[in-house]
Design a protein around this motif. Structure first.
Motif, short mmCIF file in Angstrom:
data_model
loop_
_atom_site.label_atom_id
_atom_site.label_comp_id
_atom_site.label_asym_id
_atom_site.label_seq_id
_atom_site.Cartn_x
_atom_site.Cartn_y
_atom_site.Cartn_z
N ASN A 1 0.60 -1.20 0.10
CA ASN A 1 0.11 -0.07 0.09
C ASN A 1 0.88 1.13 0.16
O ASN A 1 0.62 2.29 0.76
N LEU A 2 1.82 1.36 -0.89
CA LEU A 2 2.46 2.62 -1.04
C LEU A 2 1.92 3.37 -1.58
O LEU A 2 0.58 3.12 -2.39
N PHE A 3 1.95 4.71 -1.66
CA PHE A 3 1.37 5.75 -2.60
C PHE A 3 2.17 5.92 -3.83
O PHE A 3 3.02 6.27 -4.18
N PRO A 4 1.32 5.33 -4.91
CA PRO A 4 1.89 5.23 -6.24
C PRO A 4 2.34 6.51 -6.89
O PRO A 4 3.03 6.38 -7.65
N HIS A 5 1.62 7.59 -6.39
CA HIS A 5 1.73 8.87 -7.33
C HIS A 5 3.15 9.64 -6.59
O HIS A 5 3.17 10.83 -6.77
N LYS A 6 3.59 8.94 -5.42
CA LYS A 6 4.67 9.83 -4.67
C LYS A 6 5.94 9.06 -4.90
O LYS A 6 6.02 7.81 -4.72
N LEU B 1 5.76 11.98 3.88
CA LEU B 1 4.51 12.66 3.80
C LEU B 1 3.98 12.82 5.32
O LEU B 1 3.39 13.87 5.55
N ALA B 2 3.80 11.69 5.88
CA ALA B 2 3.12 11.77 7.20
C ALA B 2 3.91 12.26 8.27
O ALA B 2 3.29 13.20 9.15
N GLN C 1 3.15 15.93 7.29
CA GLN C 1 1.66 16.46 7.63
C GLN C 1 1.22 16.02 9.10
O GLN C 1 0.24 16.84 9.46
N TYR D 1 9.54 5.85 -8.22
CA TYR D 1 8.29 5.60 -7.77
C TYR D 1 8.14 4.17 -7.38
O TYR D 1 8.80 3.13 -7.90
N GLY E 1 6.20 1.97 -8.38
CA GLY E 1 5.83 0.85 -9.24
C GLY E 1 7.37 0.55 -10.23
O GLY E 1 7.21 -0.22 -10.85
N ARG F 1 8.62 3.83 5.90
CA ARG F 1 7.63 4.92 6.00
C ARG F 1 6.84 4.59 7.27
O ARG F 1 6.48 5.62 7.96
N SER F 2 6.55 3.64 7.83
CA SER F 2 5.96 3.47 8.90
C SER F 2 6.87 3.81 10.34
O SER F 2 6.39 4.38 11.10
#
Lengths: 253, 218
Positions: free
Chosen positions: A98-103, A111-112, A115, A144, A146, A160-161
């Protein structure tokens, strides 16, 4: 004696009229690595998804480092406030990454922190680069998701976590979606985390990892904790018939 | 015919100008409304979901022409008097907003639960999840169909000629009633619409290919 960090008490969960968790009690100590095993559909994923509030539950409660989650009907403001705090304490790694594919990889990790934790961007970036180095992906930071292999993606997801500096990490079958040759690199990162003293709950079918890394193995069957104990005890000398049957099935190959 | 064209050109250009303004203005309203309606329809609150759904069904269940008449002729009876341009913009915006909200909703839903769960598990609020995770991905999905609605809006602006807005179609009617040269003037109008909308459609198709490609390379 170590401090309790998670206490699950009498957890009940229904999907419609089907009960998937039957009064589950589970206590996790700070720094403990607990591996949860069981057949698919036994409720093991549901259990850890309840712990960070991705699933509502119907009975019992969950205490996490002083915060408390209560049953489903109570999707109220107070529960949501508690949940917000809990999620900052508890990191989650998913089967499907579940990575953010657009980032980019780096943006996924920053990101987190930017934010949610309101870190300054350069500080978050420095932290992210450190984490990405730790999971062995320093050379991929501007790609990316992908463009990465499954194993690499899962390592990014772990970084990320970790960037939220959680006190507990939950792993929901982190290697089940990976090609066999990539399982090792992800387990390696998890092993490192465990050695550094991270509190971890890992749902997995990797029995070798469980035996080697876990402080405790929990066997769940049809929504109940049937047996738990040190890995050697569970794997070499299971007490329950069903545990034996399950282990003989998964250990045979 | 060339002579006619030069005689009518100023009038037609004025009309075309208004048509384009209506298209962009109507679309701007539609986009904002569509986003709000789509968010309302996927909201966890019944108080947002039900009214949003009812509104969309109401608009999709009735003709645009009737909606324009309603806004322009009926609303003044309850004290809301709108200029033709306002009535036209609002009518087009509301109508397209309702249709587009379905496109937006589908785009948002298509982003998938895993993305939302990942964002939530990182402690992001619902608003942050939407803004940084869901909507940026939904945009890529909805841009091509939205482009088609854009082209469609351009043609549907002709309907506002019925509430005395002097856009392209209306100017054509004026010229026709002046000169009785129906064939010439309506053929010219025909060509103007087609010359703009066909390349625009091709542009949308190109956009679609572009987005498909950039999506699949990720």
């Amino acid at each position: 004696m170590a401090k309790k960090i998670i206490e699950v008490q009498g957890l009940e969960k229904f999907y419609g009229s089907i009960q998937v968790l039957h009064g589950v009690d589970l206590t996790i100590m700070a720094g403990e690595v607990v591996v949860v095993i069981g057949a698919s559909g036994s409720g093991k994923s549901t259990l850890i998804r309840c712990i960070n509030g991705l699933e509502m539950f119907n009975g019992g409660d969950i205490l996490i480092d002083g915060y408390i989650l209560t049953p489903a009907r109570t999707n109220n403001r107070q529960n949501r406030e508690e949940l917000k705090k809990i999620r900052r304490e508890v990191g989650m790694v998913f089967q499907q990454f579940n990575l953010f594919p657009h980032k980019t990889v780096l943006e996924n990790v920053t990101l987190a922190p930017v934010q949610v934790r309101k870190l300054a961007k350069d500080k978050a970036t420095a932290g992210a680069l450190r984490l990405l180095e730790r999971v062995g992906l320093s050379d991929q930071v501007h790609k990316y998701p992908g463009q990465l292999s499954g194993g690499q993606q899962q390592r990014v997801a772990i970084a990320r976590s970790l960037a939220m500096e959680p006190r507990v990490m939950l792993f929901d079958e982190p290697t089940s979606a990976l090609d066999p040759e990539m399982v090792g690199e992800v387990l390696e990162v998890m092993r490192g985390l465990a050695n550094e003293g991270m509190t971890m709950i890992v749902v997995t079918h990797e029995m070798g990892f469980a035996r080697e890394v876990a402080d405790r193995v929990v066997y769940i069957d049809h929504g109940r904790i049937l047996e738990q104990g040190p890995p050697d005890a569970i794997f070499d000398n299971p007490q329950q018939e069903r545990t034996k049957t399950f282990l003989s099935r998964v250990l045979r190959h | 015919m060339l002579e006619d064209l030069t005689n009518w050109a100023p009038q037609l250009l004025t009309g075309l100008g208004l048509t384009v303004e209506l298209t962009f203005g109507g679309m701007a309203i539609a986009l904002v409304l569509a986003l709000l309606l789509a968010l309302g329809r996927i909201s966890s609150s019944r108080w947002l979901r039900v009214p949003a759904a009812a509104f969309v069904e109401l608009i999709r269940g009735s003709p645009l022409l009737l909606q324009l008449f309603y806004i322009y002729y009926v609303l003044p009876a309850v004290g809301l008097r709108l200029s033709p341009i306002m009535a036209g913009l609002i009518g087009l915006g509301i109508n397209y907003g309702a249709y587009l909200s379905e496109v937006f909703r589908a785009g948002i839903v298509a982003v998938g639960r895993g993305q939302r769960e990942a964002a939530e598990s990182l402690g992001m609020s619902e608003g942050q999840t939407l803004r940084f995770v869901i909507l940026p991905q939904a945009w890529r999905i909805v841009i091509p169909p939205t482009g088609n609605y854009f082209v469609s809006m351009f043609k549907d602006t002709a309907l506002v000629s019925t509430i005395s807005l002097a856009e392209l179609m209306f100017q054509g009617q004026l010229i026709a009633s002046d000169t009785f040269r129906y064939m010439t003037i309506y053929s010219i109008i025909f060509v103007i619409y087609v010359v703009i909308s066909i390349p625009a459609s091709m542009g949308v198709r190109w956009l679609e290919l572009y987005f498909n490609r950039s999506m699949s390379s990720r």
